[in-house]
Design an enzyme around this catalytic site. Structure first.
Site, PDB file in Angstrom:
ATOM      1  N   ARG A  63      58.378  83.561 -56.107  1.00  0.00           N
ATOM      2  CA  ARG A  63      58.511  82.797 -54.858  1.00  0.00           C
ATOM      3  C   ARG A  63      57.183  82.239 -54.370  1.00  0.00           C
ATOM      4  O   ARG A  63      57.156  81.264 -53.617  1.00  0.00           O
ATOM      5  CB  ARG A  63      59.193  83.668 -53.800  1.00  0.00           C
ATOM      6  CG  ARG A  63      60.659  83.888 -54.109  1.00  0.00           C
ATOM      7  CD  ARG A  63      61.276  84.877 -53.165  1.00  0.00           C
ATOM      8  NE  ARG A  63      61.420  86.200 -53.756  1.00  0.00           N
ATOM      9  CZ  ARG A  63      61.555  87.324 -53.054  1.00  0.00           C
ATOM     10  NH1 ARG A  63      61.540  87.295 -51.755  1.00  0.00           N
ATOM     11  NH2 ARG A  63      61.694  88.483 -53.677  1.00  0.00           N
ATOM     12  N   GLU A 100      58.098  97.437 -53.053  1.00  0.00           N
ATOM     13  CA  GLU A 100      58.937  98.131 -52.070  1.00  0.00           C
ATOM     14  C   GLU A 100      60.107  98.811 -52.790  1.00  0.00           C
ATOM     15  O   GLU A 100      60.547  99.872 -52.409  1.00  0.00           O
ATOM     16  CB  GLU A 100      59.445  97.095 -51.065  1.00  0.00           C
ATOM     17  CG  GLU A 100      60.183  97.666 -49.889  1.00  0.00           C
ATOM     18  CD  GLU A 100      60.743  96.580 -48.983  1.00  0.00           C
ATOM     19  OE1 GLU A 100      60.488  95.397 -49.235  1.00  0.00           O
ATOM     20  OE2 GLU A 100      61.460  96.938 -48.043  1.00  0.00           O
TER      21      GLU A 100
HETATM   22  O1  LIG Z   1      54.222  93.176 -50.393  1.00  0.00           O
HETATM   23  P1  LIG Z   1      55.054  93.733 -51.512  1.00  0.00           P
HETATM   24  O2  LIG Z   1      55.619  95.092 -51.188  1.00  0.00           O
HETATM   25  O3  LIG Z   1      54.347  93.719 -52.816  1.00  0.00           O
HETATM   26  O4  LIG Z   1      56.355  92.824 -51.659  1.00  0.00           O
HETATM   27  C1  LIG Z   1      56.353  91.423 -51.583  1.00  0.00           C
HETATM   28  C2  LIG Z   1      56.640  90.784 -52.904  1.00  0.00           C
HETATM   29  O5  LIG Z   1      57.979  91.109 -53.353  1.00  0.00           O
HETATM   30  C3  LIG Z   1      58.684  89.909 -53.644  1.00  0.00           C
HETATM   31  O6  LIG Z   1      58.547  89.515 -54.979  1.00  0.00           O
HETATM   32  P2  LIG Z   1      59.335  90.130 -56.211  1.00  0.00           P
HETATM   33  O7  LIG Z   1      58.423  91.058 -56.939  1.00  0.00           O
HETATM   34  O8  LIG Z   1      60.636  90.660 -55.739  1.00  0.00           O
HETATM   35  O9  LIG Z   1      59.488  88.887 -57.185  1.00  0.00           O
HETATM   36  P3  LIG Z   1      60.181  87.438 -57.066  1.00  0.00           P
HETATM   37  O10 LIG Z   1      59.312  86.592 -56.150  1.00  0.00           O
HETATM   38  O11 LIG Z   1      60.119  86.965 -58.474  1.00  0.00           O
HETATM   39  O12 LIG Z   1      61.580  87.604 -56.518  1.00  0.00           O
HETATM   40  C4  LIG Z   1      58.028  88.869 -52.759  1.00  0.00           C
HETATM   41  O13 LIG Z   1      58.239  87.546 -53.214  1.00  0.00           O
HETATM   42  C5  LIG Z   1      56.577  89.268 -52.803  1.00  0.00           C
HETATM   43  O14 LIG Z   1      55.930  88.754 -53.953  1.00  0.00           O
HETATM   44  N1  LIG Z   2      62.760  92.765 -47.525  1.00  0.00           N
HETATM   45  C1  LIG Z   2      62.442  91.843 -48.428  1.00  0.00           C
HETATM   46  N2  LIG Z   2      63.043  90.632 -48.413  1.00  0.00           N
HETATM   47  C2  LIG Z   2      62.722  89.688 -49.337  1.00  0.00           C
HETATM   48  N3  LIG Z   2      61.815  89.859 -50.286  1.00  0.00           N
HETATM   49  C3  LIG Z   2      61.178  91.046 -50.332  1.00  0.00           C
HETATM   50  N4  LIG Z   2      60.211  91.501 -51.148  1.00  0.00           N
HETATM   51  C4  LIG Z   2      59.922  92.761 -50.773  1.00  0.00           C
HETATM   52  N5  LIG Z   2      60.652  93.134 -49.713  1.00  0.00           N
HETATM   53  C5  LIG Z   2      61.452  92.081 -49.422  1.00  0.00           C
END
Ligand SMILES: O=P(O)(O)OC[C@H]1O[C@H](OP(=O)(O)OP(=O)(O)O)[C@H](O)[C@@H]1O
Ligand SMILES: Nc1ncnc2[nH]cnc12
Length: 180
Positions: A63, A100
């Site tokens: 993202r 998370e």
């Molecule tokens: O602050 P944090 O606890 O590290 O969480 C935030 C991260 O988690 C999500 O990505 P995800 O790893 O789910 O990947 P995606 O963007 O490919 O869905 C979001 O887009 C952030 O990159």
């Molecule tokens: N609560 C949340 N919603 C969307 N993206 C996330 N990545 C980590 N935590 C999230």
């Protein structure tokens, strides 16, 4: 909150118990479907970093790519991808991190950052800060300077901003949501 930030916030849908019970998923795909809100996110972040001496923008998979690329173009700067394992074709370094809801690894091309660089990191959401801290480590291992990270969404209860402050990063976010 300004009218434009109200629009940004209201265009983000919240999905309870996704991807697992107890998590409220803050979904930016609904924001992307509102061009005025998407444009505003890019404009606000661009304006915030316009005169801060940034030389490269780094976006984290996946993202972070959506918002990082238009901000890099608007600032007239190179855009560098930090990706999940085995996605980048040139020589990389890797960094493990906690999410998370799980554990993962991120990689960066070793020739993408130099000691001359002052990097801005962009991601959609700051939760625990694990993803961005891993990205900071990758950039610093390559000799780059990094002091700033920008997000559309912050989840303050997960402590990401404080975690980033401890590693010398000032974070900027457009909207906040209570809960996990
Ligand atoms: O602050 P944090 O606890 O590290 O969480 C935030 C991260 O988690 C999500 O990505 P995800 O790893 O789910 O990947 P995606 O963007 O490919 O869905 C979001 O887009 C952030 O990159
Ligand atoms: N609560 C949340 N919603 C969307 N993206 C996330 N990545 C980590 N935590 C999230």
């Amino acid at each position: 909150m300004s009218q434009i930030l109200e629009l940004v916030k209201s265009s983000i849908k919240s999905i309870p118990d996704y991807p697992k019970k107890g998590i409220i998923f803050r979904d930016i795909t609904s924001l992307l479907e509102v061009p005025q809100a998407f444009q505003a996110t890019v404009d606000l972040i661009t304006a915030h970093y316009k005169d801060k001496g940034i030389t490269k923008v780094v976006g984290t998979e996946s993202r972070g790519f959506i918002f990082g690329a238009p901000v890099a173009l608007a600032l007239g700067l190179p855009f560098v991808l930090v990706r999940k394992p085995r996605k980048l074709p040139r020589e990389t370094i890797a960094q493990n991190y906690q999410l998370e809801y799980g554990e993962d690894t991120l990689e960066i091309h070793i020739d993408a950052i130099s000691t001359e660089d002052n990097v801005l990191i962009i991601d959609d959401l700051l939760a625990t800060g694990g993803t961005v801290e891993a990205t900071v480590k990758l950039i610093r291992r390559l000799g780059g300077k990094v002091e700033h990270a920008a997000f559309i969404i912050k989840l303050p209860e997960l402590g990401g901003a404080e975690r980033l402050q401890k590693v010398g990063i000032t974070s900027y976010n457009l909207v906040s949501f209570d809960g996990h």
